[in-house]
Write a protein that holds these residues in place. Structure first.
Motif, PDB file in Angstrom:
ATOM      1  N   ASN A   3      -1.465  13.736  46.692  1.00 41.28           N
ATOM      2  CA  ASN A   3      -0.129  13.426  47.178  1.00 41.28           C
ATOM      3  C   ASN A   3      -0.114  12.949  48.624  1.00 41.28           C
ATOM      4  O   ASN A   3       0.956  12.657  49.171  1.00 41.28           O
ATOM      5  N   ASP A  78       7.192   6.896  61.907  1.00 46.80           N
ATOM      6  CA  ASP A  78       8.597   6.723  61.533  1.00 46.80           C
ATOM      7  C   ASP A  78       9.229   5.969  62.694  1.00 46.80           C
ATOM      8  O   ASP A  78       9.554   6.566  63.730  1.00 46.80           O
ATOM      9  N   PRO A 145       0.924  20.730  60.227  1.00 45.34           N
ATOM     10  CA  PRO A 145       2.241  20.094  60.151  1.00 45.34           C
ATOM     11  C   PRO A 145       3.355  21.128  59.990  1.00 45.34           C
ATOM     12  O   PRO A 145       3.109  22.191  59.416  1.00 45.34           O
ATOM     13  N   PRO A 146       4.550  20.808  60.532  1.00 43.58           N
ATOM     14  CA  PRO A 146       4.983  19.502  61.077  1.00 43.58           C
ATOM     15  C   PRO A 146       4.626  19.279  62.554  1.00 43.58           C
ATOM     16  O   PRO A 146       4.745  18.171  63.043  1.00 43.58           O
ATOM     17  N   LYS A 190       4.355  15.454  66.240  1.00 44.30           N
ATOM     18  CA  LYS A 190       5.338  15.897  65.247  1.00 44.30           C
ATOM     19  C   LYS A 190       5.366  14.865  64.140  1.00 44.30           C
ATOM     20  O   LYS A 190       5.529  13.670  64.405  1.00 44.30           O
ATOM     21  N   ASN A 192       6.667  13.819  59.945  1.00 45.95           N
ATOM     22  CA  ASN A 192       7.680  14.097  58.927  1.00 45.95           C
ATOM     23  C   ASN A 192       7.021  14.529  57.616  1.00 45.95           C
ATOM     24  O   ASN A 192       5.794  14.717  57.560  1.00 45.95           O
ATOM     25  N   GLU A 193       7.798  14.647  56.558  1.00 42.63           N
ATOM     26  CA  GLU A 193       7.266  15.112  55.280  1.00 42.63           C
ATOM     27  C   GLU A 193       6.261  14.141  54.682  1.00 42.63           C
ATOM     28  O   GLU A 193       5.430  14.523  53.874  1.00 42.63           O
ATOM     29  N   GLY A 194       6.346  12.866  55.101  1.00 46.49           N
ATOM     30  CA  GLY A 194       5.398  11.869  54.623  1.00 46.49           C
ATOM     31  C   GLY A 194       4.210  11.707  55.549  1.00 46.49           C
ATOM     32  O   GLY A 194       3.422  10.770  55.395  1.00 46.49           O
ATOM     33  N   PHE A 195       4.081  12.631  56.512  1.00 47.54           N
ATOM     34  CA  PHE A 195       2.998  12.654  57.492  1.00 47.54           C
ATOM     35  C   PHE A 195       3.041  11.459  58.452  1.00 47.54           C
ATOM     36  O   PHE A 195       2.045  11.146  59.093  1.00 47.54           O
TER      37      PHE A 195
END
Length: 237
Positions: A3, A78, A145-146, A190, A192-195
């Motif tokens: 994933n 991001d 993470p995060p 830092k 996010n959820e998608g690294f």
């Protein structure tokens, strides 16, 4: 690891982005840098370990920040939230970093280097000419993470002369030392959820590398100047 995005498992993943806009109209060749890294690194991290994953992320981030032309095509960040700073100083957006270059963003203005006097191209040429390669490795990861905090090492063998603008029309010039120059630092990222990276804060002595590279500094008549051994502490008077 099924994933995880490719830039977390392959340090060269973004080089497969053939349809993206790359600086100099071509995907950069990292074969020489990768070979030097494998031969000279001080740490070997197990595949899939946190250290390995962080290393892959940062190596892909460096490739994109150094060679992609559009912030919207940088997959490791991001772009809507991304910002970067060194030692608690000014925050840079992705667009600003693409304009001034990663070296200028990392070093800024010091006594021996002036980011304000060197554009993207000049800063990259400086290090490419002076160093055989410029490798980077993760030494330790302190948190996952995060918020990812890690210690790193940046190094290269100085085989070429140094020539850098230092302001007021002056240049710092030094003969090659034929020695390994290196610096160490700590970065807090830092993701996010998608690294994807939302924020990077780096802490290190920006003048350390140039001090080492200026060891064989030339005088006005081209001879080598005698160097003093000052403190490396960035907070020293």
């Amino acid at each position: 690891m099924a994933n995880l995005p490719d830039f977390m498992v392959d340090p060269n993943a973004v080089l497969n982005d053939k349809d993206h806009k790359w600086r100099y109209n071509r995907v950069p060749d990292y074969s020489k840098v990768n070979a030097a890294f494998e031969a000279e690194k001080t740490c070997t991290h197990a595949e899939g370990s946190l250290e390995n994953l962080v290393s892959n992320l940062v190596k892909n981030w460096e490739k994109e920040m150094s060679y992609k032309l559009s912030a919207d095509e940088i997959r490791t960040i991001d772009n809507k939230k991304y910002r970067f700073s060194v030692n608690g100083q000014k925050w840079h957006s992705a667009e600003e970093m693409l304009e001034i270059g990663t070296y200028n963003a990392l070093i800024g203005d010091t006594d021996l280097y002036k980011a304000s006097e060197n554009d993207f191209s000049e800063s990259h040429k400086l290090f490419k000419r002076a160093l055989r390669t410029f490798s980077w490795e993760v030494l330790e990861v302190y948190s996952g993470p995060p918020t990812v905090a890690f210690k790193w090492r940046h190094w290269g063998l100085m085989t070429g002369d140094l020539s850098v603008n230092i302001g007021n029309g002056k240049k710092l010039e030094a003969h090659a030392t034929n020695e390994v120059i290196e610096t160490f630092g700590v970065t807090v990222a830092k993701v996010n959820e998608g690294f994807q990276i939302e924020q990077l804060e780096t802490f290190y002595d920006p003048s350390d590398l140039i001090k080492q590279m200026a060891k064989n500094r030339k005088t006005q008549d081209g001879e080598q100047a005698v160097q003093s051994t000052g403190s490396k502490c960035p907070f020293a008077p």
